[in-house]
Design an enzyme around this catalytic site. Structure first.
Site, PDB file in Angstrom:
ATOM      1  N   LYS A   7     -13.372  -1.137   5.562  1.00 17.23           N
ATOM      2  CA  LYS A   7     -13.965  -1.961   4.509  1.00 17.23           C
ATOM      3  C   LYS A   7     -14.953  -2.981   5.054  1.00 17.23           C
ATOM      4  O   LYS A   7     -16.060  -3.113   4.549  1.00 17.23           O
ATOM      5  CB  LYS A   7     -12.875  -2.705   3.723  1.00 17.23           C
ATOM      6  CG  LYS A   7     -12.138  -1.847   2.727  1.00 17.23           C
ATOM      7  CD  LYS A   7     -11.014  -1.065   3.394  1.00 17.23           C
ATOM      8  CE  LYS A   7     -10.151  -0.357   2.374  1.00 17.23           C
ATOM      9  NZ  LYS A   7      -9.185   0.534   3.041  1.00 17.23           N
ATOM     10  N   ASP A  29      -0.739  -5.642   9.346  1.00 20.56           N
ATOM     11  CA  ASP A  29      -1.701  -4.649   8.879  1.00 20.56           C
ATOM     12  C   ASP A  29      -2.961  -5.409   8.455  1.00 20.56           C
ATOM     13  O   ASP A  29      -2.919  -6.204   7.510  1.00 20.56           O
ATOM     14  CB  ASP A  29      -1.108  -3.861   7.710  1.00 20.56           C
ATOM     15  CG  ASP A  29      -2.042  -2.769   7.201  1.00 20.56           C
ATOM     16  OD1 ASP A  29      -1.577  -1.895   6.454  1.00 20.56           O
ATOM     17  OD2 ASP A  29      -3.253  -2.792   7.535  1.00 20.56           O
ATOM     18  N   TRP A  73       0.863  -1.178   0.000  1.00 25.62           N
ATOM     19  CA  TRP A  73       0.000   0.000   0.000  1.00 25.62           C
ATOM     20  C   TRP A  73       0.890   1.216   0.000  1.00 25.62           C
ATOM     21  O   TRP A  73       1.833   1.312   0.801  1.00 25.62           O
ATOM     22  CB  TRP A  73      -0.875  -0.053   1.250  1.00 25.62           C
ATOM     23  CG  TRP A  73      -1.797   1.102   1.429  1.00 25.62           C
ATOM     24  CD1 TRP A  73      -2.646   1.630   0.495  1.00 25.62           C
ATOM     25  CD2 TRP A  73      -1.987   1.860   2.623  1.00 25.62           C
ATOM     26  NE1 TRP A  73      -3.356   2.664   1.049  1.00 25.62           N
ATOM     27  CE2 TRP A  73      -2.978   2.827   2.358  1.00 25.62           C
ATOM     28  CE3 TRP A  73      -1.423   1.816   3.892  1.00 25.62           C
ATOM     29  CZ2 TRP A  73      -3.415   3.731   3.318  1.00 25.62           C
ATOM     30  CZ3 TRP A  73      -1.858   2.726   4.853  1.00 25.62           C
ATOM     31  CH2 TRP A  73      -2.845   3.678   4.553  1.00 25.62           C
TER      32      TRP A  73
END
Lengths: 373, 431
Positions: free
Chosen positions: B269, B232, B152
């Site tokens: 999300k 993460d 990311w």
């Protein structure tokens, strides 16, 4: 009575009705008619930013009219201040000093340090008069190296409640200009200080009109009672439209690796209130009501102390502005208040006026007289 | 990166006409590579436009939704007259903190039972990573942070802003498989005590995850290197539809291997709470006393950053997870979203096959990698130039690394996307 959260006259925390109504609308009808919780973008809810700067600077501000003002939604006053300090460290140099009033809100110090700035103070509070050490303040502004960062509290100084008069602000502004100092304003009490939001913003607006390219951290924690929703706005005035855009782009670079984009809920509430003429008017009255209640309590406390037979000068209780009263009591006296009377305040003798009600003001006056006589 | 020591402007006091600004040397910063895509998309007036940039779920009609369980929770909270808006403590909402660690570690995690996990509420995943970075920089200044290549985009900035230097470890083979050999080699070569950033599940942007056997090998290297592990977790439940399955890597390291580690969580999300910014940082320690000390340090990082976190998102997650029916509803909706993504992966591959779209470049023999990959994103293999053509000619927005948010693909646009991809691939030789 340590931290400041609003209480009604029965000491119960409450939500401002205008705020409650705005939140109800958002929960029921969504945002701009759509139920969605999408990312707001790095600088947050646009309607919120627009409404916030209008609220602070005034719709007729030259900075706004000339399109030289940029803004970003941030996490209340702390979030705004932290980003501001990171900006200064990045573009003026790591380790450069920020001048803060002595005293200032305790959290300002680690905010600046963690952002990479060093700390300096300027004289502010006069222990002898419980008022402003204006001479000392001006001397320190003059003595600082040209182009230094000066942090000022726009209104209702925390923790002292001591603000410069408008004439003093004029002089301060001229001095700052002469030294090309960089002005950062922390405004956490607009509307809450005098009860008049435009009056409370007078110093900010004057500085902008005088040509200072200020940075402003606004908090909506107290004046909207939105404490825990962490609503704030950070804005910067540039010398040109083009410059303002460069500044905005750099604020985004600082925000993105901190939390990407800000939380939407509280900002939507503020935007809804400020943008709806009816809610807006209602909010002004409610905020004024909160401010008036505090002013009432100041008077009640001062009168109460006189009634108890105190011979000390308690004028400052009424002269100071905003949420806090810098009582002038010593740490020992504060400790006694805690142990003997179960009254809690910070060691520096700072009283949160929001914690005082008609029910307890008599008790407080009695206790304060007992420890200070 | 900009050199921070810019000189102050030298204004003389009689220069009142020439207003040389303090900020005249501040340059225009580039747009964020991921968030900038959304901005560009919003400004595009073309009706055919497709947003495959940000990982935000869209229903089959291409509209954003709020999960039903969230709506229920929100209405409950709005009707609760006792809910005020007082400040949360620095570490966040207590009821949220209790459930969030359980979500990732599992209810029966020994670490939770022994109260060895320091946890703070954070502004989603970014916020959690930044707190972790600042904490590590304070405790172990000079530690190097290893991030997968690719990862990311924001990972590097977050740790660098925290004051740490970042490095990369190999991750992907040219044909979109996990380069486990390269990964293990690079991690083994890192100095002891380095920080290893791992993606719990549904690696962003590649969608390629280690197998369980590979995770075991990674755990071995982490242990040998005495690494500070940062997991993460942005897609728990979203990848397979199963919360427990998606947490396997963290639970293996934490519960089976009993390794100290940090886990960041995002509910953006899997709860669709994007803009509410709700997440957590968990630091699993070897004993309770350490966890207490660590938590106090985390608070010392948070306080000068934003004082305390916001109420609303935390209340929503807490309200759902503390109610059995709402939790069951959430799990259903999670499965539905995950299934839709999987279906769209297949739909895209089918659409590409139907028009005989050649693979993105000679390293690929098919588009199979799109259905092999896991999670929200398809790492298509399209080049920068191919992506630019997609945007310029077909108004399809994605990040330049060829990453598609599959949530942006729906039955209404999948054929259009396939055609555009064929155009981009076929004409890439001419670019």
């Amino acid at each position: 009575r340590g931290a400041g959260a609003p209480r009604d006259k029965n000491e119960k925390p409450y939500l401002l009705p205008s705020v409650k109504e705005a939140e109800k609308r958002i929960v029921e009808s969504g945002w701009n008619g759509v139920q969605q919780k999408e990312y707001a973008g790095i600088t947050g809810i646009k309607e919120f930013c627009d409404a916030s700067v209008k609220f602070a600077y005034g719709a007729d501000s030259p900075a706004l009219k000339e399109n030289r003002l940029i803004s970003a939604q941030v996490l209340s006053g702390t979030g705004g201040g932290r980003i501001a300090f990171e900006f200064y460290a990045r573009f003026l140099g790591k380790g450069v000093p920020v001048y803060m009033p002595d005293p200032t809100w305790a959290n300002h110090l680690p905010m600046a340090k963690d952002a990479g700035l060093s700390l300096q103070t300027y004289r502010y509070y006069d222990k002898n008069t419980y008022g402003l050490d204006f001479t000392g303040m001006c001397e320190d502004i003059k003595a600082a190296k040209d182009g230094s960062i000066f942090m000022l509290h726009a209104c209702a100084h925390n923790p002292t409640g001591v603000d410069p008069t408008i004439e003093q602000w004029k002089e301060i502004s001229a001095l700052l200009k002469k030294k090309n100092h960089i002005v950062f304003l922390d405004m956490a009490y607009q509307g809450f200080a005098s009860g008049d939001a435009d009056k409370d913003a007078a110093a900010l607006r004057m500085l902008v009109a005088d040509g200072h390219d200020v940075m402003l951290a606004q908090s909506f924690a107290k004046n909207f009672g939105l404490y825990g929703e962490r609503v704030g706005c950070l804005s910067m005035v540039g010398s040109t439209t083009e410059e303002a855009q460069r500044l905005l782009s750099q604020l985004k670079i600082l925000i993105r690796p901190m939390y990407s984009n800000p939380p939407i809920h509280g900002a939507r509430i503020v935007a809804t209130v400020l943008d709806d003429p009816v809610l807006n008017k209602q909010w002004y009255a409610e905020c004024k009501g909160m401010a008036d209640r505090i002013i009432e309590m100041r008077t009640a406390l001062k009168d109460g102390l006189a009634k108890e037979g105190s011979t000390r000068n308690w004028d400052h209780v009424v002269d100071q502005i905003g949420m806090f009263c810098f009582s002038g009591m010593t740490p020992e006296q504060v400790e006694k208040l805690k142990t003997e009377y179960h009254i809690y305040m910070t060691k520096n003798g700072r009283i949160s006026m929001a914690g005082i009600t008609t029910k307890n003001v008599g008790y407080l006056a009695h206790a304060m007289h007992a420890v200070t006589k | 990166q900009l050199d921070a020591s810019l000189p102050l402007s030298q204004r003389s006091s009689d220069d009142s006409n020439m207003k040389a600004s303090t900020w005249s040397r501040v340059p225009m910063a580039p747009a964020d590579p991921i968030l900038g895509v959304a901005v560009a998309y919003t400004m595009d007036p073309d009706p055919r436009k497709v947003n495959l940039g940000i990982g935000a779920y869209r229903n089959e009609q291409g509209k954003p939704i709020v999960l039903k369980c969230v709506r229920e929770a929100e209405k409950k909270i709005a009707m609760d007259e006792t809910m005020m808006k007082e400040y949360l403590p620095i570490q966040g909402l207590d009821s949220f903190l209790k459930v969030t660690s359980q979500v990732i570690f599992g209810n029966d995690s020994p670490a939770l039972r022994d109260e060895r996990v320091a946890v703070v509420q954070s502004l989603s995943g970014t916020g959690a990573l930044r707190i972790a970075g600042e904490f590590i920089a304070g405790a172990k200044p000079g530690a190097l942070v290893y991030i997968s290549d690719p990862s990311w985009g924001n990972h590097h900035q977050i740790f660098q802003r925290s004051g740490l230097k970042t490095r990369t470890y190999r991750y992907l083979t040219p044909t979109m498989g996990l380069d486990i050999g390269g990964m293990l080699q690079d991690l083994a070569a890192a100095p002891k005590g380095s920080v290893f950033v791992l993606h719990t599940v549904a690696h962003n942007p590649t969608g390629v995850d280690p197998t369980q056997a590979q995770w075991k090998q990674i755990a071995d290297v982490c242990q040998e290197r005495e690494a500070i592990i940062v997991f993460d977790t942005a897609y728990q439940g979203y990848a397979s539809g199963d919360l427990n399955k998606d947490a396997w890597s963290v639970r293996y390291f934490a519960n089976e291997r009993n390794m100290e580690l940090m886990v960041t969580q995002s509910y953006s999300k899997n709860f669709g709470l994007y803009g509410e910014r709700i997440g957590a940082l968990n630091i699993m320690c070897s004993d309770k006393a350490t966890a207490v000390k660590v938590q106090s340090q985390l608070k010392a990082v948070v306080r000068p950053m934003y004082s305390n976190p916001q109420l609303h998102g935390a209340r929503l997650v807490s309200a759902v997870l503390s109610d059995r029916a709402l939790t069951a509803l959430w799990e259903e909706e999670l499965t539905m979203m995950s299934n839709q993504i999987t279906a769209m992966r297949q739909a895209l591959v089918d659409a590409l096959a139907a028009i005989r779209c050649p693979p993105p470049n000679s390293k690929f023999s098919s588009w199979k990698h799109i259905t092999d990959q896991i999670g929200m994103f398809a790492y298509t293999g399209l080049s920068v130039k191919q992506c630019e053509l997609l945007t310029a000619k077909h108004h399809i927005y994605c990040t330049k690394n060829g990453r598609f948010s599959m949530a942006g693909v729906n039955p209404g646009n999948v054929k259009y996307i396939a055609e555009a991809m064929k155009d981009a691939v076929s004409n890439s030789a001419k670019l």
